[in-house]
Scaffold this active site. Structure first.
Site, PDB file in Angstrom:
ATOM      1  N   ILE A 148       0.807  -1.130   0.082  1.00  0.00           N
ATOM      2  CA  ILE A 148       0.019  -0.177   0.053  1.00  0.00           C
ATOM      3  C   ILE A 148       0.833   1.180  -0.107  1.00  0.00           C
ATOM      4  CG2 ILE A 148      -1.894  -1.061   1.216  1.00  0.00           C
ATOM      5  CD1 ILE A 148      -1.016  -0.023   3.712  1.00  0.00           C
ATOM      6  N   GLY A 149       2.035   1.177  -0.044  1.00  0.00           N
ATOM      7  CA  GLY A 149       3.217   2.309   0.005  1.00  0.00           C
ATOM      8  C   GLY A 149       4.441   1.784  -0.020  1.00  0.00           C
ATOM      9  N   GLY A 151       8.180   3.493   1.080  1.00  0.00           N
ATOM     10  CA  GLY A 151       8.943   4.678   1.850  1.00  0.00           C
ATOM     11  C   GLY A 151      10.314   4.467   1.375  1.00  0.00           C
ATOM     12  N   ASN A 153      12.964   3.755   3.314  1.00  0.00           N
ATOM     13  CA  ASN A 153      13.374   2.372   4.033  1.00  0.00           C
ATOM     14  C   ASN A 153      12.726   1.086   3.759  1.00  0.00           C
ATOM     15  OD1 ASN A 153      15.535   4.150   5.343  1.00  0.00           O
ATOM     16  ND2 ASN A 153      13.946   4.609   7.002  1.00  0.00           N
ATOM     17  N   GLY A 154      11.800   1.038   2.785  1.00  0.00           N
ATOM     18  CA  GLY A 154      11.145  -0.199   2.518  1.00  0.00           C
ATOM     19  C   GLY A 154       9.694   0.006   2.086  1.00  0.00           C
ATOM     20  N   LYS A 155       9.063  -1.007   2.122  1.00  0.00           N
ATOM     21  CA  LYS A 155       7.644  -1.088   1.745  1.00  0.00           C
ATOM     22  C   LYS A 155       6.656  -1.170   2.762  1.00  0.00           C
ATOM     23  CE  LYS A 155       8.763  -3.264  -2.955  1.00  0.00           C
ATOM     24  NZ  LYS A 155       8.275  -4.452  -3.707  1.00  0.00           N
ATOM     25  N   VAL A 156       5.503  -0.721   2.474  1.00  0.00           N
ATOM     26  CA  VAL A 156       4.360  -0.990   3.709  1.00  0.00           C
ATOM     27  C   VAL A 156       3.307  -1.728   3.211  1.00  0.00           C
ATOM     28  CG1 VAL A 156       2.820   0.267   5.093  1.00  0.00           C
ATOM     29  CG2 VAL A 156       4.851   1.478   4.483  1.00  0.00           C
ATOM     30  N   LYS A 170       5.283  -2.355   7.981  1.00  0.00           N
ATOM     31  CA  LYS A 170       6.327  -1.737   7.258  1.00  0.00           C
ATOM     32  C   LYS A 170       7.771  -2.728   7.293  1.00  0.00           C
ATOM     33  CE  LYS A 170       7.362   2.687   7.986  1.00  0.00           C
ATOM     34  NZ  LYS A 170       7.723   3.835   8.877  1.00  0.00           N
ATOM     35  N   ASP A 268       9.608  15.748  12.356  1.00  0.00           N
ATOM     36  CA  ASP A 268       9.504  15.160  10.778  1.00  0.00           C
ATOM     37  C   ASP A 268       7.792  15.460  10.581  1.00  0.00           C
ATOM     38  OD1 ASP A 268      10.032  15.174   8.194  1.00  0.00           O
ATOM     39  OD2 ASP A 268       9.899  12.998   8.149  1.00  0.00           O
TER      40      ASP A 268
END
Length: 348
Positions: A148-149, A151, A153-156, A170, A268
């Protein structure tokens, strides 16, 4: 009379002739009665016959194979069958106990080996660890269809736990220092915080040294930027909803700064890190850059972290962060959400 198993003797032990013709009527019943003395006695008749006309009827009686009520000469605990059964039972118990002990020893050795292979941070945050098999099953073995996403540092992935609860998973790469640093920041900060306007961290998992996994509550409506920047008018948030969401983010930021025993700096705060649940309530997430400090202290670091455009000038200049620098990023978020324009993107 005769003992069991023997024929009736030719010469009776007792023999008496009685004329009962004057006593009995045309029909009569023949039965037995007995009595006992002071001790318990048992009276048993195994076979009998009666006839008023056929004296040889008793010859047809079956007197063999009848049950015996005499006590055995050898006690039951001294019989071969009892001894054999007891021996087999003891051997089976000893075998089962040895097998169980071997399994416990193997399990203890495996746990010791796993602990020896653990890194220091794993022992500190062990209570929040989840089983990898459970996460793998929830995400269909991390299928691409569950992504679903993506980023930095990796996938979600989206997953469904055995109880039916949906979660966001994540997967972070452990090969880079940024990945492990963000992972530890998440579980050390968000893993201890509980607030209605913060994304809930359910736990973490580690399959091997190259794979770190974080499990969050699933936010059905995604991030705030999808509802503010370049979206269809039908999905565009109203002004009232934008104000409500900003107030909820402010509540979460206030909890981080003053509502917990330690001061937590998010570092952030931006629209893509604000997630919306199924009721369109805001929850602040992505604590990969977060740090915990004692109250009323300013961090002293030369490492600049954050997103360009959301960092306060003092952070860009010296790398120092404080609650004020978080508030600066929140102020940028307010401008973006109210105006509907993302920082740094030129619009005609």
């Amino acid at each position: 009379m005769a003992p069991v198993g023997m024929k009736r003797p030719n010469r009776p032990l007792l023999n008496v002739t009685l004329d009962l013709s004057q006593v009995l009527e045309d029909q009569a019943y023949v039965g037995f009665t007995s009595s006992t003395g002071t001790l318990i006695q048992g009276h048993k008749i195994l076979a009998w016959s009666f006839s008023n006309s056929n004296s040889s009827l008793s010859e047809a009686l079956i007197t063999t194979g009848l049950p015996s009520f005499e006590l055995p000469e050898t006690p039951i605990h001294k019989t071969i069958g009892f001894i054999a059964g007891l021996t087999v039972g003891i051997l089976l118990f000893v075998f089962t106990a040895c097998l169980f002990a071997c399994l416990l020893i193997r399990r203890d050795r495996r746990l010791r080996r796993e602990i020896e292979e653990m890194e220091d941070w794993e022992l500190e945050y062990w209570p929040h660890r989840l089983a990898y098999q459970e996460i793998d099953s929830a995400t269909n073995s991390f299928s691409d269809g569950n992504v679903i996403g993506i980023g930095g540092n990796g996938k979600v992935y989206i997953g469904k736990l055995p109880g039916g609860a949906e979660v966001a998973v994540k997967r972070i790469s452990h090969e880079t220092s940024e990945g492990i640093r963000g992972f530890l920041a998440e579980i050390s900060s968000l893993g201890r915080l509980k607030h209605r306007n913060l994304v809930g961290l359910r736990g973490w998992c580690k399959k091997e040294k190259g794979s770190l996994i974080l499990v969050y509550d699933y936010m059905e409506n995604g991030s705030l930027d999808r509802w503010v920047f370049e979206c269809d008018e039908t999905k565009m948030l109203s002004f009232e909803d934008r104000i409500r969401i900003l107030k909820q983010v402010a509540s979460g930021v206030f909890y981080l700064h003053d509502g917990w025993e330690s001061k937590v700096l998010h570092r952030d705060i931006k629209a893509s890190n604000v997630l919306l649940d199924k009721d369109m309530n805001a929850r602040l997430g992505d604590f990969g850059l977060a740090r915990m400090h004692d109250q009323d202290k300013v961090t002293g670091t030369t490492r600049v972290v954050g997103t360009v455009g959301y960092m306060a000038p003092e952070t860009v200049k010296s790398g120092r962060t404080s609650t004020q620098t978080d508030v600066f990023g929140y102020g940028v978020l307010i401008l973006e959400v109210i105006c509907g324009r993302e920082f740094g993107r030129v619009q005609n």
